[in-house]
Motif scaffolding. Structure first.
Motif, PDB file in Angstrom:
ATOM      1  N   UNK A  80       0.756  -1.224   0.234  1.00  0.00           N
ATOM      2  CA  UNK A  80       0.100  -0.175   0.115  1.00  0.00           C
ATOM      3  C   UNK A  80       0.835   1.257   0.145  1.00  0.00           C
ATOM      4  N   UNK A  81       2.111   1.315   0.122  1.00  0.00           N
ATOM      5  CA  UNK A  81       3.098   2.127   0.203  1.00  0.00           C
ATOM      6  C   UNK A  81       3.808   2.370  -1.224  1.00  0.00           C
ATOM      7  N   UNK A  82       3.732   3.557  -1.754  1.00  0.00           N
ATOM      8  CA  UNK A  82       4.312   3.475  -3.164  1.00  0.00           C
ATOM      9  C   UNK A  82       5.705   4.063  -3.302  1.00  0.00           C
ATOM     10  N   UNK A  83       6.583   3.303  -2.384  1.00  0.00           N
ATOM     11  CA  UNK A  83       8.001   3.714  -2.123  1.00  0.00           C
ATOM     12  C   UNK A  83       8.708   2.727  -2.452  1.00  0.00           C
ATOM     13  N   UNK A  84      10.004   3.154  -2.732  1.00  0.00           N
ATOM     14  CA  UNK A  84      11.110   2.172  -2.914  1.00  0.00           C
ATOM     15  C   UNK A  84      11.978   2.260  -1.514  1.00  0.00           C
ATOM     16  N   UNK A  85      12.523   1.386  -1.019  1.00  0.00           N
ATOM     17  CA  UNK A  85      13.226   1.375   0.065  1.00  0.00           C
ATOM     18  C   UNK A  85      14.437   0.329   0.274  1.00  0.00           C
TER      19      UNK A  85
END
Length: 196
Positions: A80-85
């Motif tokens: 649900x989080x549109x991040x790369x990490x």
């Protein structure tokens, strides 16, 4: 007219009802206290790989040893989080007791500002009570603007007491793992477990 036996029975019923009500209130109170008490228990014991949080003053008193340990850095992002990490470096080799810094890099891949919060643990779980964080991006929520990339530091050390504990003295590698979730009202939101 009530008899003495009926008066005694009525008093016993009233006492039983009061005791049952008191017991119910106690159980309700324990239900509300369970989560904070469990969190304190995990922090104190390192249960489940929970790391410790320490201040600069306490960290400054710790002496480095000659024993070197590998620290592996893991990263995950909830769908649900549109991040790369990801970690800047996958593995580091540190002296037990020496402070070190790891950097994670997060990028918001969406066209909207997004607030995220990280959960964390270490493995093996027995090492949790000896893994100390002095500073960490995981202590607060992180806001990334559209397309923004942020470097997120973790300042940590492994307590030399890990070398004295029979359950942990042979550990050669610790994995520090983070999972970022979309944050809502200061809490991580996992859409698989949420109605909203």
């Amino acid at each position: 007219m009530t008899t003495a036996a009926e008066t005694t029975l009525s008093g016993k019923n009233r006492r039983s009802a009061l005791l049952a009500g008191f017991f119910g209130l106690c159980m309700l109170g324990m239900g509300y206290a369970a989560v904070p008490l469990y969190e304190v228990f995990c922090r104190v014991t390192g249960y489940g790989g929970t790391t410790q949080r320490v201040g600069e003053a306490q960290a400054a008193t710790v002496k480095a040893t000659n024993r070197v340990m590998s620290i592996r850095f893991d990263s995950n992002v909830n769908s649900a989080l549109p991040w790369t990490f990801k970690p800047e470096q996958a593995v580091d080799h540190v002296s037990v007791g020496a402070r070190d810094m790891a950097i994670y890099i997060a990028t918001n891949e969406s066209d909207q500002p997004v607030l995220g919060t990280a959960t964390f643990n270490v493995t093996p779980v027995q090492a949790g009570k000896y893994f100390n964080k002095v500073q960490c991006f995981c202590f607060t929520e992180q806001l990334l603007k559209p397309g923004q990339t942020m470097r997120m530091p973790v300042l940590y050390y492994v307590d030399p007491a890990i070398l004295e504990d029979p359950e942990t003295r042979d550990i050669e590698e610790i994995t520090l793992s983070y999972t970022f979730y979309r944050s809502k009202d200061g809490k991580a939101v996992d859409p698989a477990k949420s109605d909203s």
